[in-house]
Design a protein around this motif. Sequence first.
Motif, PDB file in Angstrom:
ATOM      1  N   LYS A  69       0.840  -1.202   0.000  1.00 49.88           N
ATOM      2  CA  LYS A  69       0.000   0.000   0.000  1.00 49.88           C
ATOM      3  C   LYS A  69       0.875   1.251   0.000  1.00 49.88           C
ATOM      4  O   LYS A  69       1.760   1.399   0.843  1.00 49.88           O
ATOM      5  CB  LYS A  69      -0.923   0.006   1.226  1.00 49.88           C
ATOM      6  N   TYR A  70       0.610   2.133  -0.943  1.00 45.69           N
ATOM      7  CA  TYR A  70       1.395   3.367  -1.053  1.00 45.69           C
ATOM      8  C   TYR A  70       0.633   4.382  -1.900  1.00 45.69           C
ATOM      9  O   TYR A  70      -0.335   4.037  -2.601  1.00 45.69           O
ATOM     10  CB  TYR A  70       2.765   3.080  -1.686  1.00 45.69           C
ATOM     11  N   GLY A 113       4.609   5.773   1.874  1.00 42.71           N
ATOM     12  CA  GLY A 113       3.787   4.812   2.596  1.00 42.71           C
ATOM     13  C   GLY A 113       4.526   4.399   3.855  1.00 42.71           C
ATOM     14  O   GLY A 113       5.290   5.185   4.408  1.00 42.71           O
TER      15      GLY A 113
END
Length: 284
Positions: A69-70, A113
Motif C-alpha cells: 500500500k502506497y 507509505g
Amino acid sequence: MSWVTRVRNALPFIAKRETAETLWHKCKGCHAMIFLKEYEENQSVCPKCEHHGRIGPKARFDALFDDGKYSELDVPTVNEDPLKFKDQKKYTDRIKAARSANNRQDALITAHGKMGGHKAVISVQDFAFMGGSMGMAVGEGFVAAVRKAISLKSPYIIFTAAGGARMQEGILSLMQMPRSTAAISMLRDAGLPYIVVLTDPTTGGVTASYAMLGDIQIAEPDALIGFAGQRVIEQTIREKLPEGFQRAEYLLDHGMIDMVVHRSEMRDTLVKMIEFTMASKKAA
C-alpha cells in the motif's frame, strides 16, 4: 473459392495459445530458460544463478511498502523541450514514445507509505524510460520527493538506475546535479536520513551527484556502477582494468559502498536502516 479456403473457413475457432515469449524468460546471466511466472514471483531474480534483472517502480513499491500500500506523488510539470532538440527524431517524439511504452510521465517515480510501520518516501528511477536519464523532470521530481520526506519527517530512499544526464536537455540536465545536492543538504539540515540503493546500471551524471551522496550506500549484487564506461577508461589510462571493475562487489571491497544486499533481503535491510537512523527522532 478454392477448397483450401472452404476447409479453412469451416474449421472451428481455435483460441490463440500462449507463445514461448509469454511463458519463458531467458536469464541474461546464465542464459537458462525460466518460467516467467516463477521469475516474476522471485522478484526478477534468476533462481539458478541469482542474476538480478531490472525491475520498474511498481514492482519495487509492491515489494517494499507494507501490504503493497502506497501513494504515488505526481510527476512535476516542466518545460519538456527547452532546447527544441532534434537528432534522428524530435525530443518531443522520444518523450511521447517513452510515455506510451511505459505508461509513465518520466523516469523518476516517487511514492510514500509505510515500511515495517515506519513512514518512508521512496523514489525509483526506471531504466526503461529513456535509460532512466536525468533531465529537468527527474531533478524536479527529486526535489519534490525530498520536500515530501521533510514534511512527513521520514527517511528518503532512492533506487538509482540511469545512463546519466539526458543529452537532449543539454546544460539544463547537468544543472540537476547541483540542485539534487542542495536538496540533500535540506534533508541533512532536517536531520533525516538519505539512503541510496544503487541498481544496474547507475552511471554518468547520476553517479556523479545524488547516487553517491547517501548517508548509507547499498547496492544490488553485480550492479554496474560508475561514471565513464570501462572502454573509455581503458583507452584513457592505456591499461587493462581488473576483473569485476565497476561492479557492486568491487566497489564494496574498495570502500565505495557500505553493503551489497540481495533483492529478497532488501526490504528487511531497509527497515533496519530506518529504525537505526530514526532512533534519535523517536527518542526526541
